[in-house]
Design a protein around this motif. Structure first.
Motif, PDB file in Angstrom:
ATOM      1  N   LEU A   1     -16.786  39.990  20.604  1.00 34.79           N
ATOM      2  CA  LEU A   1     -17.157  38.574  20.574  1.00 34.79           C
ATOM      3  C   LEU A   1     -18.327  38.319  21.505  1.00 34.79           C
ATOM      4  N   MET A   2     -19.194  37.380  21.079  1.00 33.18           N
ATOM      5  CA  MET A   2     -20.317  36.987  21.915  1.00 33.18           C
ATOM      6  C   MET A   2     -20.380  35.469  21.961  1.00 33.18           C
ATOM      7  N   LEU A   3     -20.613  34.936  23.140  1.00 35.07           N
ATOM      8  CA  LEU A   3     -20.632  33.490  23.342  1.00 35.07           C
ATOM      9  C   LEU A   3     -21.837  32.862  22.652  1.00 35.07           C
ATOM     10  N   VAL A   4     -21.622  31.702  22.017  1.00 33.95           N
ATOM     11  CA  VAL A   4     -22.710  30.932  21.422  1.00 33.95           C
ATOM     12  C   VAL A   4     -23.075  29.841  22.417  1.00 33.95           C
ATOM     13  N   ASP A   5     -24.350  29.790  22.784  1.00 38.48           N
ATOM     14  CA  ASP A   5     -24.834  28.790  23.743  1.00 38.48           C
ATOM     15  C   ASP A   5     -24.698  27.397  23.130  1.00 38.48           C
ATOM     16  N   PRO A   6     -23.988  26.475  23.806  1.00 38.55           N
ATOM     17  CA  PRO A   6     -23.785  25.149  23.224  1.00 38.55           C
ATOM     18  C   PRO A   6     -25.074  24.345  23.051  1.00 38.55           C
ATOM     19  N   LYS A   7     -26.090  24.612  23.870  1.00 36.76           N
ATOM     20  CA  LYS A   7     -27.345  23.857  23.780  1.00 36.76           C
ATOM     21  C   LYS A   7     -28.225  24.335  22.629  1.00 36.76           C
ATOM     22  N   THR A   8     -28.432  25.660  22.516  1.00 29.01           N
ATOM     23  CA  THR A   8     -29.360  26.199  21.527  1.00 29.01           C
ATOM     24  C   THR A   8     -28.683  26.634  20.234  1.00 29.01           C
ATOM     25  N   GLY A   9     -27.400  26.962  20.293  1.00 25.92           N
ATOM     26  CA  GLY A   9     -26.700  27.437  19.101  1.00 25.92           C
ATOM     27  C   GLY A   9     -26.896  28.919  18.832  1.00 25.92           C
ATOM     28  N   GLU A  10     -27.532  29.643  19.763  1.00 24.55           N
ATOM     29  CA  GLU A  10     -27.747  31.076  19.612  1.00 24.55           C
ATOM     30  C   GLU A  10     -26.773  31.841  20.506  1.00 24.55           C
ATOM     31  N   THR A  11     -26.536  33.105  20.170  1.00 25.42           N
ATOM     32  CA  THR A  11     -25.664  33.927  21.003  1.00 25.42           C
ATOM     33  C   THR A  11     -26.388  34.266  22.296  1.00 25.42           C
TER      34      THR A  11
ATOM     35  N   ARG B   1     -22.668  35.000  36.235  1.00 21.92           N
ATOM     36  CA  ARG B   1     -21.963  34.101  37.149  1.00 21.92           C
ATOM     37  C   ARG B   1     -22.811  33.878  38.385  1.00 21.92           C
ATOM     38  N   LYS B   2     -22.835  32.617  38.812  1.00 24.64           N
ATOM     39  CA  LYS B   2     -23.517  32.282  40.056  1.00 24.64           C
ATOM     40  C   LYS B   2     -22.776  31.125  40.714  1.00 24.64           C
ATOM     41  N   ILE B   3     -23.067  30.882  41.959  1.00 23.74           N
ATOM     42  CA  ILE B   3     -22.414  29.798  42.679  1.00 23.74           C
ATOM     43  C   ILE B   3     -23.144  28.501  42.350  1.00 23.74           C
TER      44      ILE B   3
ATOM     45  N   LYS C   1     -18.495  26.472  43.746  1.00 25.59           N
ATOM     46  CA  LYS C   1     -17.623  27.271  42.888  1.00 25.59           C
ATOM     47  C   LYS C   1     -18.455  28.186  42.001  1.00 25.59           C
ATOM     48  N   LEU C   2     -17.804  29.239  41.510  1.00 25.67           N
ATOM     49  CA  LEU C   2     -18.457  30.171  40.605  1.00 25.67           C
ATOM     50  C   LEU C   2     -18.553  29.537  39.224  1.00 25.67           C
ATOM     51  N   VAL C   3     -19.745  29.516  38.627  1.00 27.37           N
ATOM     52  CA  VAL C   3     -19.943  28.948  37.289  1.00 27.37           C
ATOM     53  C   VAL C   3     -20.604  29.982  36.384  1.00 27.37           C
ATOM     54  N   ARG C   4     -20.358  29.848  35.094  1.00 24.71           N
ATOM     55  CA  ARG C   4     -21.004  30.728  34.114  1.00 24.71           C
ATOM     56  C   ARG C   4     -22.349  30.120  33.730  1.00 24.71           C
ATOM     57  N   TYR C   5     -23.324  30.997  33.475  1.00 30.77           N
ATOM     58  CA  TYR C   5     -24.614  30.493  33.003  1.00 30.77           C
ATOM     59  C   TYR C   5     -25.133  31.392  31.891  1.00 30.77           C
ATOM     60  N   SER C   6     -25.981  30.818  31.043  1.00 30.22           N
ATOM     61  CA  SER C   6     -26.568  31.539  29.917  1.00 30.22           C
ATOM     62  C   SER C   6     -27.712  32.400  30.421  1.00 30.22           C
ATOM     63  N   LYS C   7     -27.722  33.678  30.066  1.00 32.25           N
ATOM     64  CA  LYS C   7     -28.790  34.571  30.499  1.00 32.25           C
ATOM     65  C   LYS C   7     -30.088  34.269  29.746  1.00 32.25           C
ATOM     66  N   LYS C   8     -29.990  33.677  28.523  1.00 37.53           N
ATOM     67  CA  LYS C   8     -31.196  33.355  27.753  1.00 37.53           C
ATOM     68  C   LYS C   8     -31.909  32.140  28.318  1.00 37.53           C
ATOM     69  N   THR C   9     -31.156  31.055  28.539  1.00 38.39           N
ATOM     70  CA  THR C   9     -31.782  29.809  28.970  1.00 38.39           C
ATOM     71  C   THR C   9     -31.658  29.553  30.467  1.00 38.39           C
ATOM     72  N   GLY C  10     -30.684  30.165  31.109  1.00 36.18           N
ATOM     73  CA  GLY C  10     -30.461  29.964  32.539  1.00 36.18           C
ATOM     74  C   GLY C  10     -29.657  28.720  32.856  1.00 36.18           C
ATOM     75  N   GLU C  11     -29.184  28.002  31.813  1.00 34.30           N
ATOM     76  CA  GLU C  11     -28.419  26.776  32.024  1.00 34.30           C
ATOM     77  C   GLU C  11     -26.945  27.071  32.236  1.00 34.30           C
ATOM     78  N   VAL C  12     -26.282  26.218  33.001  1.00 35.92           N
ATOM     79  CA  VAL C  12     -24.857  26.377  33.290  1.00 35.92           C
ATOM     80  C   VAL C  12     -24.045  26.033  32.046  1.00 35.92           C
ATOM     81  N   ILE C  13     -23.024  26.844  31.753  1.00 38.70           N
ATOM     82  CA  ILE C  13     -22.142  26.621  30.608  1.00 38.70           C
ATOM     83  C   ILE C  13     -20.885  25.940  31.112  1.00 38.70           C
ATOM     84  N   ASN C  14     -20.620  24.743  30.612  1.00 36.55           N
ATOM     85  CA  ASN C  14     -19.414  24.015  31.001  1.00 36.55           C
ATOM     86  C   ASN C  14     -18.220  24.552  30.235  1.00 36.55           C
ATOM     87  N   GLY C  15     -17.055  24.509  30.880  1.00 35.01           N
ATOM     88  CA  GLY C  15     -15.861  24.926  30.160  1.00 35.01           C
ATOM     89  C   GLY C  15     -15.009  25.853  30.868  1.00 35.01           C
TER      90      GLY C  15
END
Length: 114
Positions: free
Chosen positions: A78-88, A93-95, A100-114
Motif C-alpha cells: 500500500l502507498m499513501l495518496v496525498d490528500p492535497k494533490t491526489g498522487e501517491t 516524520r518530523k517534529i 509532536k511527531l507528525v507525518r509529512y509528504s515527501k513529494k510536497t513537504g506538507e504535513v498530513i493530518n490524521g
C-alpha cells in the motif's frame, strides 16, 4: 516489570487514510483504510482484496449464504495518496509546531493530518 520501549512498530499508514495498492491482484485500486493490525503489519482497505466467505445458518442469520468482505492487505503493498494533490507519496516524520511527531509528504513537504 515495566517495558522500557513500545514494541508496536510505527507504520506509514493510519486508519482513515486513502491508499493505493501498488502490488498484487488489486494493483491500481484505491480505497480508504478501515483498520490496521500493527502486529501483523496488515490493513483492511475498503473495496480491496474482496474474498467470498460461506456462512452457515445461525440464529442471527437463518438464511446463511455467501458473504463478500475485505481481507487484510500487507502494508508494504500500500502507498499513501496525498490528500492535497491526489498522487501517491512516500511519508516521513518530523517534529511539528506543537512538539509532536507528525507525518509529512515527501513529494510536497506538507504535513498530513490524521
Amino acid at each position: 516489570m515495566e517495558r522500557k520501549f513500545n514494541k508496536q512498530p510505527k507504520l506509514h499508514i493510519k486508519t482513515g487514510d486513502t491508499v493505493k495498492v501498488i502490488a498484487g491482484d488489486d494493483k491500481g485500486k484505491t480505497g480508504k483504510v478501515l483498520s490496521v493490525d500493527t502486529a501483523k503489519r496488515r490493513a483492511f482497505v475498503e473495496g480491496v482484496n474482496i474474498v467470498t466467505k460461506h456462512v452457515k445458518p445461525t440464529a442471527a442469520k437463518p438464511q446463511g449464504g455467501i458473504e463478500k468482505k475485505e481481507a487484510p492487505v500487507h502494508i508494504s503493498n500500500l502507498m499513501l495518496v496525498d490528500p492535497k494533490t491526489g498522487e501517491t507519496t512516500r511519508t516521513g516524520r518530523k517534529i511539528g509546531e506543537n512538539g509532536k511527531l507528525v507525518r509529512y509528504s515527501k513529494k510536497t513537504g506538507e504535513v498530513i493530518n490524521g
